[in-house]
Design a protein around this motif. Structure first.
Motif, PDB file in Angstrom:
ATOM      1  N   SER A 185       0.828  -1.235   0.058  1.00 39.97           N
ATOM      2  CA  SER A 185      -0.083   0.081   0.015  1.00 39.97           C
ATOM      3  C   SER A 185       0.743   1.356  -0.079  1.00 39.97           C
ATOM      4  N   ARG A 186       0.558   1.845  -1.154  1.00 38.93           N
ATOM      5  CA  ARG A 186       1.434   3.503  -1.277  1.00 38.93           C
ATOM      6  C   ARG A 186       0.599   4.805  -1.247  1.00 38.93           C
ATOM      7  N   LEU A 187      -0.412   4.574  -0.284  1.00 38.18           N
ATOM      8  CA  LEU A 187      -1.528   5.607  -0.341  1.00 38.18           C
ATOM      9  C   LEU A 187      -0.834   6.829   0.415  1.00 38.18           C
ATOM     10  N   ARG A 188      -1.415   7.752   0.122  1.00 40.44           N
ATOM     11  CA  ARG A 188      -1.290   9.179   0.765  1.00 40.44           C
ATOM     12  C   ARG A 188      -2.445  10.094   0.403  1.00 40.44           C
ATOM     13  N   TYR A 189      -2.616  11.022   1.050  1.00 40.80           N
ATOM     14  CA  TYR A 189      -3.593  11.933   0.950  1.00 40.80           C
ATOM     15  C   TYR A 189      -2.988  13.588   0.898  1.00 40.80           C
ATOM     16  N   GLN A 190      -3.866  14.411   0.418  1.00 42.67           N
ATOM     17  CA  GLN A 190      -3.554  15.826   0.499  1.00 42.67           C
ATOM     18  C   GLN A 190      -4.798  16.562   0.668  1.00 42.67           C
ATOM     19  N   LEU A 191      -4.672  17.614   1.437  1.00 42.88           N
ATOM     20  CA  LEU A 191      -5.548  18.533   1.541  1.00 42.88           C
ATOM     21  C   LEU A 191      -5.643  19.512   0.732  1.00 42.88           C
ATOM     22  N   ALA A 224      -7.599  22.794  -1.889  1.00 42.89           N
ATOM     23  CA  ALA A 224      -8.374  23.995  -2.119  1.00 42.89           C
ATOM     24  C   ALA A 224      -9.836  23.505  -1.734  1.00 42.89           C
ATOM     25  N   GLY A 225     -10.553  24.218  -1.112  1.00 37.69           N
ATOM     26  CA  GLY A 225     -12.033  23.844  -1.036  1.00 37.69           C
ATOM     27  C   GLY A 225     -12.141  22.723   0.244  1.00 37.69           C
ATOM     28  N   ASN A 226     -11.315  22.603   0.955  1.00 35.69           N
ATOM     29  CA  ASN A 226     -11.192  21.307   1.869  1.00 35.69           C
ATOM     30  C   ASN A 226     -11.637  20.177   1.522  1.00 35.69           C
ATOM     31  N   ARG A 227     -10.743  19.811   0.323  1.00 36.50           N
ATOM     32  CA  ARG A 227     -11.009  18.220  -0.359  1.00 36.50           C
ATOM     33  C   ARG A 227      -9.675  17.573   0.385  1.00 36.50           C
ATOM     34  N   TYR A 228     -10.031  16.448   0.505  1.00 42.81           N
ATOM     35  CA  TYR A 228      -8.820  15.404   0.929  1.00 42.81           C
ATOM     36  C   TYR A 228      -8.923  14.590  -0.252  1.00 42.81           C
ATOM     37  N   VAL A 229      -7.712  14.677  -0.936  1.00 43.92           N
ATOM     38  CA  VAL A 229      -7.566  13.704  -2.242  1.00 43.92           C
ATOM     39  C   VAL A 229      -6.580  12.767  -1.939  1.00 43.92           C
ATOM     40  N   VAL A 230      -7.007  11.493  -2.062  1.00 41.31           N
ATOM     41  CA  VAL A 230      -6.064  10.158  -2.020  1.00 41.31           C
ATOM     42  C   VAL A 230      -5.543  10.085  -3.021  1.00 41.31           C
ATOM     43  N   MET A 231      -4.151   9.655  -3.118  1.00 42.20           N
ATOM     44  CA  MET A 231      -3.351   9.463  -4.477  1.00 42.20           C
ATOM     45  C   MET A 231      -2.654   8.274  -3.887  1.00 42.20           C
ATOM     46  N   GLY A 232      -1.968   7.687  -5.255  1.00 48.29           N
ATOM     47  CA  GLY A 232      -1.091   6.322  -4.928  1.00 48.29           C
ATOM     48  C   GLY A 232      -1.750   5.180  -5.267  1.00 48.29           C
ATOM     49  N   THR A 233      -1.274   4.003  -4.675  1.00 52.98           N
ATOM     50  CA  THR A 233      -1.455   2.643  -5.135  1.00 52.98           C
ATOM     51  C   THR A 233      -1.916   1.770  -3.920  1.00 52.98           C
ATOM     52  N   ILE A 234      -2.892   0.857  -3.968  1.00 54.07           N
ATOM     53  CA  ILE A 234      -3.087   0.030  -2.922  1.00 54.07           C
ATOM     54  C   ILE A 234      -3.158  -1.352  -3.565  1.00 54.07           C
ATOM     55  N   GLY A 235      -2.638  -2.413  -2.944  1.00 52.64           N
ATOM     56  CA  GLY A 235      -2.514  -3.691  -3.572  1.00 52.64           C
ATOM     57  C   GLY A 235      -3.869  -4.422  -3.382  1.00 52.64           C
ATOM     58  N   THR A 236      -4.180  -5.203  -4.485  1.00 50.18           N
ATOM     59  CA  THR A 236      -5.420  -5.999  -4.180  1.00 50.18           C
ATOM     60  C   THR A 236      -5.520  -6.957  -3.097  1.00 50.18           C
ATOM     61  N   ARG A 237      -4.586  -7.182  -2.606  1.00 49.90           N
ATOM     62  CA  ARG A 237      -4.444  -8.090  -1.089  1.00 49.90           C
ATOM     63  C   ARG A 237      -4.047  -7.243  -0.099  1.00 49.90           C
ATOM     64  N   ALA A 238      -3.857  -6.037  -0.045  1.00 49.31           N
ATOM     65  CA  ALA A 238      -3.509  -5.313   0.714  1.00 49.31           C
ATOM     66  C   ALA A 238      -4.547  -4.986   1.757  1.00 49.31           C
ATOM     67  N   ARG A 239      -4.202  -4.746   2.912  1.00 47.29           N
ATOM     68  CA  ARG A 239      -5.185  -4.401   4.150  1.00 47.29           C
ATOM     69  C   ARG A 239      -5.822  -3.233   4.139  1.00 47.29           C
ATOM     70  N   THR A 240      -6.858  -2.706   4.609  1.00 44.30           N
ATOM     71  CA  THR A 240      -7.499  -1.696   4.740  1.00 44.30           C
ATOM     72  C   THR A 240      -6.620  -0.572   5.386  1.00 44.30           C
ATOM     73  N   ARG A 241      -6.488   0.561   4.905  1.00 40.44           N
ATOM     74  CA  ARG A 241      -5.572   1.621   5.095  1.00 40.44           C
ATOM     75  C   ARG A 241      -6.378   2.943   5.731  1.00 40.44           C
ATOM     76  N   GLY A 242      -5.895   3.242   7.029  1.00 38.07           N
ATOM     77  CA  GLY A 242      -6.834   4.356   7.699  1.00 38.07           C
ATOM     78  C   GLY A 242      -5.874   5.623   7.647  1.00 38.07           C
ATOM     79  N   PHE A 243      -6.548   6.579   7.554  1.00 38.58           N
ATOM     80  CA  PHE A 243      -6.055   8.136   7.644  1.00 38.58           C
ATOM     81  C   PHE A 243      -6.581   8.865   8.864  1.00 38.58           C
ATOM     82  N   SER A 244      -6.119   9.532   9.556  1.00 37.73           N
ATOM     83  CA  SER A 244      -6.704  10.555  10.513  1.00 37.73           C
ATOM     84  C   SER A 244      -5.785  11.728  10.459  1.00 37.73           C
ATOM     85  N   SER A 245      -6.442  12.875  10.777  1.00 40.48           N
ATOM     86  CA  SER A 245      -5.820  14.422  10.617  1.00 40.48           C
ATOM     87  C   SER A 245      -6.919  15.174  11.555  1.00 40.48           C
TER      88      SER A 245
END
Length: 506
Positions: free
Chosen positions: A241-247, A249-270
């Motif tokens: 899992s190589r996910l990341r997010y960026q805040l 303009a307009g308070n949008r949380y944009v998730v980018m990167g990749t996640i494997g088909t067998r990867a675990r669920t990835r959580g984000f907190s901010s």
């Protein structure tokens, strides 16, 4: 008090066995039990001061506050989160243990009986309830408000979101007393009447059904924030899992990167940077779920000749004692700051907190507080002030049963004391931790009395100091007994100690 070196483990064992008896006030000189305890403490401190070099200040007293052993007891130290001992006591003395926070929808107008439209103005009134809209922990919710509106016949709201508090416009900001280096960290969110989900946003992303498919948003907190999350990531083969997010303009949380088909669920907190945007998304979701249409275009209002303000819906928090217990158990900084403002107002409430502690303890030179959570390095308090407060505040009108608001050993920040003591409830205490401070203050139950203990360390060896503090509590509590609840029934706290599970996205 002179420090005596214990020259053999046998002497320590003898001292501890003798110290299990009740500690009596000294008359012409220390009685044998007290002298044995002093020798044991001398030995512990000799080891602790070698293990964690820095500044130590310590006070250990009988239940009435009489010192039995001390080192630099009147020295002002950085107390860290043990400040919450003072904050919850002060707020309770002002508000009472049964006080509750209210969150309301208020309006001026009437319901159109044909369309179900609220004809007039309306506002959300938020008053700094730290338990509001916490899907993973419990407490009142925006959904409760929306459902009340629907039950009363309101099927449509018109106009943009207006957020107020009982004292004026609702907002949240970063406290001036806190270091800028903490900003953005989960333990240092924005503080103010505009609070929901502790002003923290969380969401979880799972892989899509096949390579190339977009990942799925599977959980969110508070509910409805998915409206602000955009997923631009891709699902790929594998487990990584190589996910990341960026805040953006307009308070949008944009998730980018990749996640494997067998990867675990990835959580984000901010921490939330714009609580109003989060509130609007969550309120919109709650209204939709309740079957209330909201036309929120700016400039739209349904005119009404009415002038009387009406409470359209209302939810209330758990009682103060339950909230204060959770604040101390989790060492919840936002909770402590909101309790302080609830009791002390928005204008320099820390000054009122300081005055309260000084008045209770009589320690006017060793107490200076600038916040309610202890996150500021400018806070100062001495072990003597803490011991005096632990002894005297429970005897005051607002202090009945106060020790039960502190976490028991084995729970919350006292999890490390789950072992080495006869059982839970032998200790009721509060920890404090900063990059250069480790403190531990509270009550320790013994067969013939209760000890009041305040251990304060300021220096670079925080981890080593904490281990020594745990060691002393286990040492003195090896034959401890549960501290009686003084007949005051503090309800079991709602919510857990971790944020491991997010609610599934409907």
């Amino acid at each position: 008090m002179a420090l005596l070196r214990v020259r053999s483990s046998l002497l320590v064992a003898v001292a501890l066995a003798a110290a299990s008896a009740r500690l009596l006030p000294a008359q012409a000189g220390p009685d044998p039990e007290t002298r044995a305890l002093q020798q044991a403490l001398d030995g512990w401190y000799a080891q602790a001061s070698r293990s964690a070099r820095g500044d130590w200040a310590i006070a250990i007293a009988s239940q009435d506050g009489q010192l039995l052993w001390s080192h630099e007891a009147t020295r002002p130290m950085i107390p860290a989160s043990t400040v919450k001992i003072f904050t919850t006591g002060f707020a309770r003395s002002v508000l009472g243990g049964d006080a509750r926070r209210r969150t309301r929808v208020i309006g001026t107008g009437r319901i159109d009986s044909t369309s179900g439209t609220w004809v007039g103005t309306w506002s959300l009134e938020l008053n700094g309830d730290v338990t509001l809209e916490r899907p993973t922990r419990g407490g009142p919710s925006l959904a409760d408000l929306a459902q009340q509106l629907r039950a009363d016949g309101i099927r449509r709201l018109v106009g943009p979101l207006n957020v107020i508090s009982q004292s004026g416009p609702a907002g949240a900001s970063y406290p001036d007393a806190w270091s800028k280096h903490h900003r953005g960290r989960l333990f240092a969110p924005l503080i103010g009447s505009l609070t929901l989900n502790e002003n923290v946003l969380s969401f979880a992303v799972a892989p899509g059904s096949r390579p190339g498919a977009p990942p799925r948003l599977v959980a969110e907190s508070p509910l409805g924030v998915s409206e602000l999350v955009t997923i631009k990531a891709k699902t790929v083969l594998g487990r990584s899992s190589r996910l990341r997010y960026q805040l953006t303009a307009g308070n949008r949380y944009v998730v980018m990167g990749t996640i494997g088909t067998r990867a675990r669920t990835r959580g984000f907190s901010s921490t939330v940077q714009d609580p109003r945007a989060i509130l609007e998304a969550s309120w919109s979701y709650s209204l939709r779920q309740a079957g209330v249409d909201w036309q929120r275009a700016s400039g739209l209002r349904a005119p009404s000749p009415a002038t009387t303000t009406t409470v359209l819906a209302e939810v209330i928090s758990e009682p103060f004692d339950s909230i204060a217990s959770e604040v101390n158990r989790r060492s919840l900084n936002i909770g402590a700051e909101l309790l302080l403002r609830w009791a002390g107002g928005d204008d320099r409430p820390a000054d009122r907190l300081t005055a309260h502690v000084q008045q209770i303890t009589g320690e006017y030179n060793s107490v200076h507080l600038v916040d309610g959570s202890g996150l500021s390095h400018d806070d100062r308090a001495s072990p003597q002030a803490f011991i005096s407060y632990l002894a005297k505040f429970p005897l005051s009108p607002g202090g009945h049963g106060y020790p039960m608001l502190l976490p028991a050993n084995g729970t919350g920040t006292l999890r490390k004391l789950a072992r080495g003591l006869p059982g839970p409830g032998v200790v009721r205490a509060k920890t404090g931790t900063l990059g250069d401070a480790a403190t531990l203050t509270g009550y320790l139950g013994r067969q013939n009395g209760v000890l009041l203990i305040s251990l304060m360390y300021n220096g670079p060896a925080v981890y080593a100091a904490r281990q020594q503090q745990w060691k002393l509590f286990r040492l003195l509590g090896a034959e401890g007994v549960m501290i009686p609840d003084d007949s005051m029934g503090v309800s079991t706290q709602f919510g857990g100690d971790s944020r491991d599970t997010l609610p599934d996205k409907p």
